[in-house]
Design a protein around this motif. Structure first.
Motif, PDB file in Angstrom:
ATOM      1  N   HIS A 193       0.830  -1.202   0.000  1.00  0.00           N
ATOM      2  CA  HIS A 193       0.000   0.000   0.000  1.00  0.00           C
ATOM      3  C   HIS A 193       0.873   1.264   0.000  1.00  0.00           C
ATOM      4  CE1 HIS A 193      -3.398   2.583   0.935  1.00  0.00           C
ATOM      5  NE2 HIS A 193      -2.699   3.095   1.952  1.00  0.00           N
ATOM      6  N   GLU A 194       1.875   1.299   0.851  1.00  0.00           N
ATOM      7  CA  GLU A 194       2.734   2.473   0.983  1.00  0.00           C
ATOM      8  C   GLU A 194       3.627   2.697  -0.224  1.00  0.00           C
ATOM      9  OE1 GLU A 194       4.792   1.600   4.612  1.00  0.00           O
ATOM     10  OE2 GLU A 194       3.076   2.149   5.873  1.00  0.00           O
ATOM     11  N   ARG A 195       3.983   1.656  -0.930  1.00  0.00           N
ATOM     12  CA  ARG A 195       4.917   1.768  -2.065  1.00  0.00           C
ATOM     13  C   ARG A 195       4.212   1.778  -3.430  1.00  0.00           C
ATOM     14  NH1 ARG A 195      10.176   0.758  -0.079  1.00  0.00           N
ATOM     15  NH2 ARG A 195      10.137  -0.122   2.004  1.00  0.00           N
ATOM     16  N   GLY A 196       2.890   1.922  -3.411  1.00  0.00           N
ATOM     17  CA  GLY A 196       2.160   2.031  -4.683  1.00  0.00           C
ATOM     18  C   GLY A 196       1.914   0.700  -5.367  1.00  0.00           C
ATOM     19  N   GLY A 197       1.856  -0.364  -4.609  1.00  0.00           N
ATOM     20  CA  GLY A 197       1.601  -1.686  -5.176  1.00  0.00           C
ATOM     21  C   GLY A 197       0.150  -1.861  -5.582  1.00  0.00           C
ATOM     22  N   PRO A 198      -0.230  -3.066  -5.938  1.00  0.00           N
ATOM     23  CA  PRO A 198      -1.596  -3.327  -6.412  1.00  0.00           C
ATOM     24  C   PRO A 198      -2.618  -3.180  -5.280  1.00  0.00           C
ATOM     25  CG  PRO A 198      -0.473  -5.384  -6.039  1.00  0.00           C
ATOM     26  CD  PRO A 198       0.555  -4.305  -5.844  1.00  0.00           C
ATOM     27  N   TYR A 202     -10.474  -2.825   5.231  1.00  0.00           N
ATOM     28  CA  TYR A 202     -10.819  -1.737   6.155  1.00  0.00           C
ATOM     29  C   TYR A 202      -9.671  -0.745   6.333  1.00  0.00           C
ATOM     30  CZ  TYR A 202     -12.553   0.638  10.295  1.00  0.00           C
ATOM     31  OH  TYR A 202     -12.977   1.602  11.187  1.00  0.00           O
ATOM     32  N   TYR A 203      -8.470  -1.232   6.577  1.00  0.00           N
ATOM     33  CA  TYR A 203      -7.347  -0.345   6.907  1.00  0.00           C
ATOM     34  C   TYR A 203      -6.550   0.125   5.686  1.00  0.00           C
ATOM     35  CZ  TYR A 203      -8.159  -1.714  11.729  1.00  0.00           C
ATOM     36  OH  TYR A 203      -8.729  -1.933  12.956  1.00  0.00           O
ATOM     37  N   LEU A 204      -6.514  -0.674   4.638  1.00  0.00           N
ATOM     38  CA  LEU A 204      -5.640  -0.352   3.512  1.00  0.00           C
ATOM     39  C   LEU A 204      -6.389  -0.124   2.194  1.00  0.00           C
ATOM     40  CD1 LEU A 204      -2.913  -3.050   4.257  1.00  0.00           C
ATOM     41  CD2 LEU A 204      -2.844  -0.616   4.866  1.00  0.00           C
ATOM     42  N   ASN A 205      -7.699  -0.304   2.209  1.00  0.00           N
ATOM     43  CA  ASN A 205      -8.501  -0.179   0.992  1.00  0.00           C
ATOM     44  C   ASN A 205      -7.980  -1.107  -0.115  1.00  0.00           C
ATOM     45  OD1 ASN A 205     -10.654   0.784  -0.540  1.00  0.00           O
ATOM     46  ND2 ASN A 205      -9.422   2.426  -1.429  1.00  0.00           N
ATOM     47  N   MET A 206      -7.629  -2.316   0.286  1.00  0.00           N
ATOM     48  CA  MET A 206      -7.133  -3.328  -0.654  1.00  0.00           C
ATOM     49  C   MET A 206      -8.104  -4.504  -0.654  1.00  0.00           C
ATOM     50  SD  MET A 206      -3.077  -3.300   0.270  1.00  0.00           S
ATOM     51  CE  MET A 206      -2.485  -4.138  -1.176  1.00  0.00           C
ATOM     52  N   GLU A 207      -8.248  -5.124  -1.810  1.00  0.00           N
ATOM     53  CA  GLU A 207      -9.120  -6.293  -1.935  1.00  0.00           C
ATOM     54  C   GLU A 207      -8.262  -7.550  -1.991  1.00  0.00           C
ATOM     55  OE1 GLU A 207     -12.547  -8.126  -4.889  1.00  0.00           O
ATOM     56  OE2 GLU A 207     -11.650  -6.195  -5.358  1.00  0.00           O
ATOM     57  N   LEU A 208      -8.499  -8.425  -1.034  1.00  0.00           N
ATOM     58  CA  LEU A 208      -7.816  -9.716  -0.993  1.00  0.00           C
ATOM     59  C   LEU A 208      -8.842 -10.771  -1.367  1.00  0.00           C
ATOM     60  CD1 LEU A 208      -5.136 -11.127  -0.375  1.00  0.00           C
ATOM     61  CD2 LEU A 208      -5.888 -11.333   1.992  1.00  0.00           C
ATOM     62  N   LEU A 209      -8.670 -11.364  -2.516  1.00  0.00           N
ATOM     63  CA  LEU A 209      -9.623 -12.340  -3.042  1.00  0.00           C
ATOM     64  C   LEU A 209      -9.318 -13.718  -2.439  1.00  0.00           C
ATOM     65  CD1 LEU A 209     -11.925 -13.072  -4.980  1.00  0.00           C
ATOM     66  CD2 LEU A 209     -10.196 -13.333  -6.769  1.00  0.00           C
ATOM     67  N   VAL A 210     -10.204 -14.189  -1.591  1.00  0.00           N
ATOM     68  CA  VAL A 210     -10.053 -15.489  -0.941  1.00  0.00           C
ATOM     69  C   VAL A 210     -11.037 -16.441  -1.601  1.00  0.00           C
ATOM     70  CG1 VAL A 210     -10.202 -16.770   1.217  1.00  0.00           C
ATOM     71  CG2 VAL A 210      -9.377 -14.409   1.232  1.00  0.00           C
ATOM     72  N   LEU A 211     -10.528 -17.506  -2.192  1.00  0.00           N
ATOM     73  CA  LEU A 211     -11.384 -18.478  -2.856  1.00  0.00           C
ATOM     74  C   LEU A 211     -11.873 -19.540  -1.892  1.00  0.00           C
ATOM     75  CD1 LEU A 211      -9.337 -18.984  -6.128  1.00  0.00           C
ATOM     76  CD2 LEU A 211     -11.273 -17.488  -5.764  1.00  0.00           C
ATOM     77  N   ALA A 212     -13.141 -19.873  -2.003  1.00  0.00           N
ATOM     78  CA  ALA A 212     -13.682 -20.950  -1.183  1.00  0.00           C
ATOM     79  C   ALA A 212     -13.255 -22.275  -1.790  1.00  0.00           C
ATOM     80  CB  ALA A 212     -15.202 -20.859  -1.149  1.00  0.00           C
ATOM     81  N   ARG A 213     -13.196 -23.305  -0.965  1.00  0.00           N
ATOM     82  CA  ARG A 213     -12.826 -24.633  -1.463  1.00  0.00           C
ATOM     83  C   ARG A 213     -13.828 -25.168  -2.402  1.00  0.00           C
ATOM     84  NH1 ARG A 213      -8.806 -28.445   1.236  1.00  0.00           N
ATOM     85  NH2 ARG A 213      -9.519 -29.783  -0.370  1.00  0.00           N
TER      86      ARG A 213
END
Length: 188
Positions: A146-151, A177-188
């Protein structure tokens, strides 16, 4: 030209050579000068024999996948990612495809060129292990991105036995919530 055509042509040429030697006797010089016209075309490679077949398919370009969160880089880490993609593929996840179709690139979160890489590559993943300090380590990795301009969007690459409830959901929610980043977690 197919292998069968080549083999057939070589057999014809060998038979003609034997016939010439028998007809000419022991005079080798005369046999070399007396090559029948039909056999000379067998001795000279044609353009079709030298050229590649037109039906030969070009290699499929590999899809780049940038992976952060792995300790170090190299073949063992790439193989770990490919193994996980292979597991997803076996579970019927068509998007995972063949693991060898991916160009896996391991990047450290502290890299100074994250913004350039983000602009260049659209597929990013976060490797999530299952040790006791994973949440703190992965959140720290996400914060550095987040701080270095990543995805802003990453696929959660995790070991197959990790349940969605707990670590994965907590990490996904904290990233959002804290970083405004989307972490895509796939269900089994």
């Amino acid at each position: 030209m197919s292998e069968q055509d080549q083999a057939s042509g070589l057999r014809k040429w060998a038979n003609l050579q034997r016939q010439q030697q028998q007809a000419e006797g022991a005079v080798e010089v005369a046999a070399a000068e007396h090559v029948p016209e039909q056999s000379s075309s067998l001795l000279t490679p044609t353009v079709a024999a030298v050229e590649e077949p037109a039906t030969m398919a070009l290699p499929k370009p590999k899809m780049p996948l940038i992976v952060v969160g792995l300790p170090g880089s190299g073949a063992p880490q790439v193989n770990k990612v490919k193994a996980r993609l292979g597991q997803w593929s076996m579970l019927g996840r068509s998007w995972a495809g063949d693991p060898d179709d991916w160009d896996i690139r391991i990047v450290m979160a502290e890299s100074s060129d994250l913004a350039q890489l983000r602009d260049q590559y659209s597929r990013w993943a976060l490797w999530i292990s299952s040790d006791a300090d994973t949440f703190a380590d992965m959140f720290s990795t996400l914060r550095q991105l987040h701080e270095r301009g990543g995805p802003r969007r990453l696929l959660a690459l995790h070991e197959p036995h990790l349940p969605r409830q707990g670590l994965l959901d907590n990490l996904r929610q904290a990233a959002g919530y804290y970083l405004n980043m989307e972490l895509l977690v796939l269900a089994r």
